[in-house]
Design an enzyme around this catalytic site. Structure first.
Site, PDB file in Angstrom:
ATOM      1  N   GLN B 252       4.790  -8.571 -10.655  1.00 33.57           N
ATOM      2  CA  GLN B 252       4.049  -7.531 -11.370  1.00 33.57           C
ATOM      3  C   GLN B 252       4.949  -6.320 -11.582  1.00 33.57           C
ATOM      4  O   GLN B 252       6.010  -6.198 -10.979  1.00 33.57           O
ATOM      5  CB  GLN B 252       2.810  -7.121 -10.569  1.00 33.57           C
ATOM      6  N   HIS B 282     -11.108   2.634   0.410  1.00 35.05           N
ATOM      7  CA  HIS B 282     -10.615   1.879   1.569  1.00 35.05           C
ATOM      8  C   HIS B 282     -11.525   2.000   2.781  1.00 35.05           C
ATOM      9  O   HIS B 282     -11.630   1.063   3.569  1.00 35.05           O
ATOM     10  CB  HIS B 282      -9.169   2.293   1.873  1.00 35.05           C
ATOM     11  N   ASP B 306      -0.336  -2.288  -0.553  1.00 30.01           N
ATOM     12  CA  ASP B 306      -0.033  -0.856  -0.461  1.00 30.01           C
ATOM     13  C   ASP B 306      -0.224  -0.323   0.949  1.00 30.01           C
ATOM     14  O   ASP B 306       0.212   0.788   1.261  1.00 30.01           O
ATOM     15  CB  ASP B 306      -0.874  -0.053  -1.465  1.00 30.01           C
ATOM     16  N   ASP B 360       1.373 -16.885  -1.252  1.00 27.85           N
ATOM     17  CA  ASP B 360       0.114 -16.916  -1.989  1.00 27.85           C
ATOM     18  C   ASP B 360      -1.009 -17.090  -0.970  1.00 27.85           C
ATOM     19  O   ASP B 360      -0.946 -17.965  -0.109  1.00 27.85           O
ATOM     20  CB  ASP B 360       0.126 -18.089  -2.970  1.00 27.85           C
ATOM     21  N   ALA B 361      -2.049 -16.249  -1.070  1.00 25.89           N
ATOM     22  CA  ALA B 361      -3.097 -16.242  -0.047  1.00 25.89           C
ATOM     23  C   ALA B 361      -3.809 -17.588   0.025  1.00 25.89           C
ATOM     24  O   ALA B 361      -4.134 -18.058   1.124  1.00 25.89           O
ATOM     25  CB  ALA B 361      -4.093 -15.123  -0.343  1.00 25.89           C
ATOM     26  N   ASP B 379      -8.490  -8.103  -0.598  1.00 25.54           N
ATOM     27  CA  ASP B 379      -8.251  -6.921  -1.447  1.00 25.54           C
ATOM     28  C   ASP B 379      -7.276  -7.283  -2.563  1.00 25.54           C
ATOM     29  O   ASP B 379      -6.150  -6.789  -2.614  1.00 25.54           O
ATOM     30  CB  ASP B 379      -7.701  -5.789  -0.561  1.00 25.54           C
TER      31      ASP B 379
END
Lengths: 522, 518
Positions: B252, B282, B306, B360-361, B379
């Site tokens: 990205q 959050h 993040d 990758d989740a 998230d």
């Protein structure tokens, strides 16, 4: 052969235009494999050799000759029913054209790579899928085996579009013809003959053999489309793609019956979508692996059967190992799961040879995902302006959308020039042709390409050219028991090389054998 | 440097036009103050906390000026020549300060070193200027008169500089051009000085200094003309606030902007958080899930590179181990090292309880069927592509459900129930289709609008009523209760959408359809 001539022979003109005037690309890391020709041809020489009389004789109730999907399916069925049998495969690995490979990144197909979800009437095949965990208790396919969306995209004029049919830029005329073609398919999907049989059903043995339907087998798919007024280039491309995809044939060389069979046999009924696709990272290698596990130690690879002789005593099989040691086997019954060109040598006169299509299946091992314009990568990535089928991504089904991957590229060799080029070209030249084909859609491909693994399928699959149904007699003639003891089981029996056909004839022959043994115990 | 004596021109006989020298004092003072303000502004952009950054940069700057003044005593000879050379040094260091610091944004770990190094260098150079000027002027004026006039122009220059900076320079020119403009002014001072102080400087030195000054002027002028292309990313026009960082990862495009409300993170052009209200997002993401879980010890975070969700998670004293599975290593590297992120996530990536995995989740969950977690925080960016949409499928939630402990809780950020109402309820339906029981909720996050989440557990459960943490910025027990109330325009539709499936990602199409209507 010059690069341009090779590209022209394998891929046709458009690639040539794209490549002309460029610097020759840097060499690729290439490995080439294929069917074991030397061993394959050896039994022809050894068939008449002396010395068989001294070879040890073993008695086995049932022998399956051939470890492709048909032979393995026969073995799976025999194993399920507790039969004592052996399975002999000439190659060092079973699986035939459904074999697969594996790297650190992923398993990947070397040949056949998907199975349409079988309909409710395919009870045995659904039993196999349930046993594999592909279908749940309610018969619903698992999320991991059903192809993940986006399933396919098409590269057309420099851009990837979702789906297979290139809607972008299609005229009203194109769309009207597509709609009319779909209505035609609906018509055939609804059609039932006097016996209640569907016009086109999988396996082919369940299709109607009514004369007016069989008449479609007399003309080519191209002639059929002409006759019906289907002139839209996009529709004809779609049909040509279908013929290349399932049969390795061009539209001109495919039986019109086979073209309709491709579409209609996978529809539940008129207006229905074609069946969802089941696939695995290793393609149909996953099916093969499950069948192979069921057969277990009863399978012997690297074992050549050089003679099959049925008699009142039983079926005598001459076999030898890779080291040349000969042995004889006397079996009650034999399931002959080999293609017709092998069958013709084992049992001369038992079958007229069928035509075959040839393929080059290439695995492109990539360190990353090359750039492309257009929609997101799909499982099946089709190139409109190409003779190839494009490529499938081995990592798509696992959900890996970034990083290293393996793309399997399929190139059917549609004419004699292409087949000759396949035989004459050096591996580096073939790999360059394949990469040039994919490069049109992914200009940065070579930067991510680590190596190319070529797999040359000389006799990949039986080719349903016009007339292949032999006036509706093919199935009966080619599946008939030979010498009272030998049961043919191969996709060549039906004339379309689909897993469903292999599975059907494998299990059908196994059931025949079990029935015969029950009636006449040894 | 040459130190040959001026050719027959002793200092006491020099004729220096006073106006030029006063103007010099003025320019030197103005530019010195502008450099100081530039450094303070850039420091607060990148390092945040503007009060602290302005105090420390100004303190450091003043201290460096003191060092410069002190060092001026070691200039014994050729005072005028040294002055001009220092002026050129200030032109270069000051003029390039903003572009250099902008480039330093990308290298966050060395940014503070570069920043304070620049501040000290410029401070020393500026600190040298005024004492040397006074020494040049001392032959012409009484000491009292000299001090009075020089300091008057010095302070007027400072006033003009600070007013100009806020009112004209930053709004009209931007930080880079301001910096380059004042560098050019310093170079002009040096160039004019070679004429004004010609009696005090040797011809050879004058020519050298004039030549270098012209080169510096041309260089800074060229940079001024191309300032946009030099450091301002091409996509600046797409963003309302100043871009302070652009990184292209394999997955990205990461863009960080800085404005009055603090920093904002964009991934592929989509806002991920705004400093001004990210705490609302959050806190709502993390604390209701913890309130619904008895003794949460092991936590799995999927996405959230993040580190802001991590910040909230680590506030819970019961947490013993956190595994974060984030696809983008560039994102977590940035969040772990960049000062703005570290400030916002309270350096969460340095917490020893964290295990960071780049994968990758969905693939990770599939391959780790033996791990169980008390809380799973999901998230991900919204399902705007098929590769993101797969992380919102029944298959994915089935894998997540497998990874939950018996009384564990899953929380999923689920786009806006107001702007994408059917998408939100499609996510809820998909989680339920995976065999979990859900409690959907929502919170107001002004930067995003009305935002939705889904809590899920293996057994039916009631919305949690009591937070396990006090002193949150957004949530208290009463506010928590309101999160679970859905007004009519966000409530579950009478015909809820069917679940999203891996082989039929209707959510991706639904999501695009709903958001494109806005």
């Amino acid at each position: 052969m010059k690069r341009r001539d090779l590209l022209r022979a394998l891929l046709g003109a458009p690639t040539l235009l794209a490549c002309e005037g460029r610097e020759p690309p840097p060499p690729l890391a290439v490995r080439m494999s294929g069917a074991n020709h030397e061993r394959g041809h050896r039994f022809v020489r050894d068939a008449d050799d002396e010395g068989w009389a001294d070879a040890p004789m073993e008695r086995v109730p049932v022998v399956v000759v051939g470890g492709g999907p048909a032979g393995l399916s026969a073995g799976w069925w025999l194993a399920r029913h507790g039969a004592d049998f052996r399975l002999f495969e000439l190659e060092d690995a079973v699986g035939g054209t459904s074999r697969s490979g594996e790297s650190d990144v992923s398993a990947y197909p070397l040949g056949a790579h998907y199975l349409p979800m079988p309909g409710a009437d395919a009870i045995e095949l659904r039993a196999l899928l349930t046993e594999m965990g592909v279908l749940d208790a309610e018969g619903q396919p698992s999320a991991t085996a059903t192809v993940r969306e986006p399933d396919e995209r098409v590269f057309y004029r420099g851009y990837w579009y979702p789906g297979l049919y290139p809607y972008a830029g299609a005229s009203e005329h194109d769309l009207a013809q597509l709609a009319r073609f779909e209505r035609l398919l609906d018509h055939y999907a609804a059609l039932r003959d006097g016996n209640g049989k569907r016009a086109f059903a999988l396996p082919l043995a369940r299709s109607s053999m009514d004369a007016d339907l069989i008449a479609l087998d007399r003309e080519s798919a191209a002639a059929f489309l002409d006759r019906k007024g289907f002139t839209s280039p996009r529709l004809r491309w779609l049909c040509d793609y279908a013929c290349r995809d399932d049969y390795g044939l061009a539209l001109d060389d495919t039986s019109a019956w086979a073209l309709l069979f491709y579409w209609v046999s996978r529809m539940e009924g008129p207006g229905s979508e074609t069946a969802p696709i089941l696939t695995w990272p290793d393609g149909n290698g996953a099916l093969v692996a499950h069948l192979r596990a069921a057969v277990g130690s009863r399978a012997r690879t690297g074992r050549v059967v050089s003679g099959v002789t049925p008699s009142d005593e039983g079926v005598e099989l001459r076999t030898f190992d890779a080291d040349g040691s000969q042995s004889r086997i006397l079996a009650e019954r034999c399931i002959l799961a080999v293609p017709d060109f092998v069958r013709a040598r084992l049992l001369p006169g038992s079958v007229e040879p069928s035509p075959y299509s040839s393929w080059l299946a290439s695995n492109l091992h990539l360190s990353g995902r090359p750039d492309a314009l257009g929609c997101e990568p799909a499982w099946d990535n089709v190139l409109y302006e190409s003779r190839s089928l494009g490529y499938v991504s081995a990592t798509h089904q696992r959900g890996r959308d970034f990083g290293p991957t393996v793309w399997t590229h399929y190139l059917p060799l549609l004419d004699d020039d292409a087949r000759q080029a396949l035989l004459d070209a050096r591996p580096a030249g073939l790999a360059d042709a394949v990469v040039s084909d994919v490069e049109r859609a992914h200009p940065t491909l070579r930067a991510d390409l680590e190596r190319v693994e070529l797999w040359r399928w000389g006799h990949a699959m039986v080719a349903p050219r016009p007339g292949f149904l032999e006036g509706g007699t093919r199935l009966a003639r080619r599946s008939a028991v030979i010498g009272g003891r030998v049961h043919p089981a191969h996709t060549d029996v039906s004339g379309v090389a689909l897993f469903e056909e292999a599975f059907f004839h494998g299990t059908r022959a196994a059931a025949e054998v079990l029935e015969a043994m029950r009636e006449a115990p040894a | 440097m040459t130190s040959q004596p001026p050719d027959g021109a002793p200092e006491e006989r020099a004729h220096v036009p006073a106006a030029v020298l006063y103007l010099t004092v003025f320019v030197v003072a103005t530019s010195g103050l502008v450099y100081e303000l530039l450094a303070g502004t850039l420091a607060s952009y990148v390092l945040g906390d503007s009060v602290f950054q302005f105090s420390t940069t100004i303190g450091t700057y003043l201290f460096a000026m003191g060092i410069g003044s002190f060092l001026s005593r070691y200039v014994k000879e050729d005072v005028a020549e040294r002055f001009l050379q220092i002026e050129l040094g200030a032109a270069l260091a000051g003029g390039l300060s903003a572009p250099i610091l902008f480039l330093g944004f990308a290298y966050a770990d060395v940014f503070a070193i570069v920043l304070y190094g620049m501040v000290v260098l410029i401070g020393i150079l500026v600190g040298l200027e005024v004492p040397l000027l006074m020494r040049i002027l001392k032959e012409r004026l009484e000491l009292s008169e000299l001090v009075a006039r020089v300091l008057t122009f010095d302070y007027i220059g400072a006033l003009v500089g600070s007013v100009l900076f806020a009112v004209v320079l930053v709004p009209e020119l931007g930080l880079n051009r301001t910096s380059l403009l004042f560098g050019m002014l310093n170079a002009v001072v040096a160039l004019v000085g070679t004429r004004a102080l010609r009696d005090l400087v040797s011809t050879r030195a004058r020519n050298t200094i004039a030549g270098v000054a012209v080169i510096v002027l041309i260089g800074l002028g060229a940079a001024f003309a191309m300032a946009d292309r030099l450091v301002i990313p091409a996509e600046q026009e797409l963003y309302a606030e100043t871009i302070v960082l652009v990184k292209q990862s394999p997955h990205q495009r990461i863009v960080l902007t800085q404005g009055r409300g603090g920093v904002q993170l964009f991934l592929d052009g989509n806002l991920q958080f705004a400093e001004v209200d990210e705490y609302r997002y959050h806190e709502a993401l993390v604390h209701p899930a913890f309130a619904a879980t008895p003794n949460p010890r092991r936590v799995l975070v999927l996405g959230g590179g993040d580190g802001l969700a991590l910040r909230e998670i680590f506030r819970h004293p019961s947490v013993e181990a956190v595994t974060m599975v984030e696809l983008d290593a560039v994102m977590t590297e940035l969040a772990a090292t960049h000062a703005s992120f570290r400030r916002l996530n309270r350096n969460a990536f340095a917490d020893p309880r964290l295990t960071l995995v780049h994968d990758d989740a969905m693939v990770w969950l599939d391959e780790h069927d033996d791990e169980r977690f008390d809380v799973i925080v999901v998230d991900f960016p919204d399902p705007r592509s098929f590769s993101l949409g797969k992380l919102y499928t029944g298959r994915f939630y089935a894998l997540a459900a497998r990874a939950l402990t018996e009384d564990g809780t899953l929380v999923v950020q689920s786009t806006s129930p107001l702007y994408a109402r059917r998408s939100f309820w499609c996510i809820d339906a998909t989680i339920r289709a995976a065999g979990l029981h859900t409690v959907p909720f929502h919170a107001t996050v002004p930067s995003f609008g009305e935002w939705g989440y889904v809590l899920a557990k293996a057994r039916p459960f009631d919305p949690p009523e009591h937070l396990t943490l006090e002193d949150l910025r957004f949530l208290n027990d009463e506010a928590l209760g309101h999160l679970f109330v859905f007004p009519n325009d966000m409530a579950r539709p009478a015909d809820p959408p069917p679940p999203n499936r891996l082989d039929d990602q209707r959510l991706v199409r639904l999501y695009e359809e709903e958001w494109s209507r806005l």
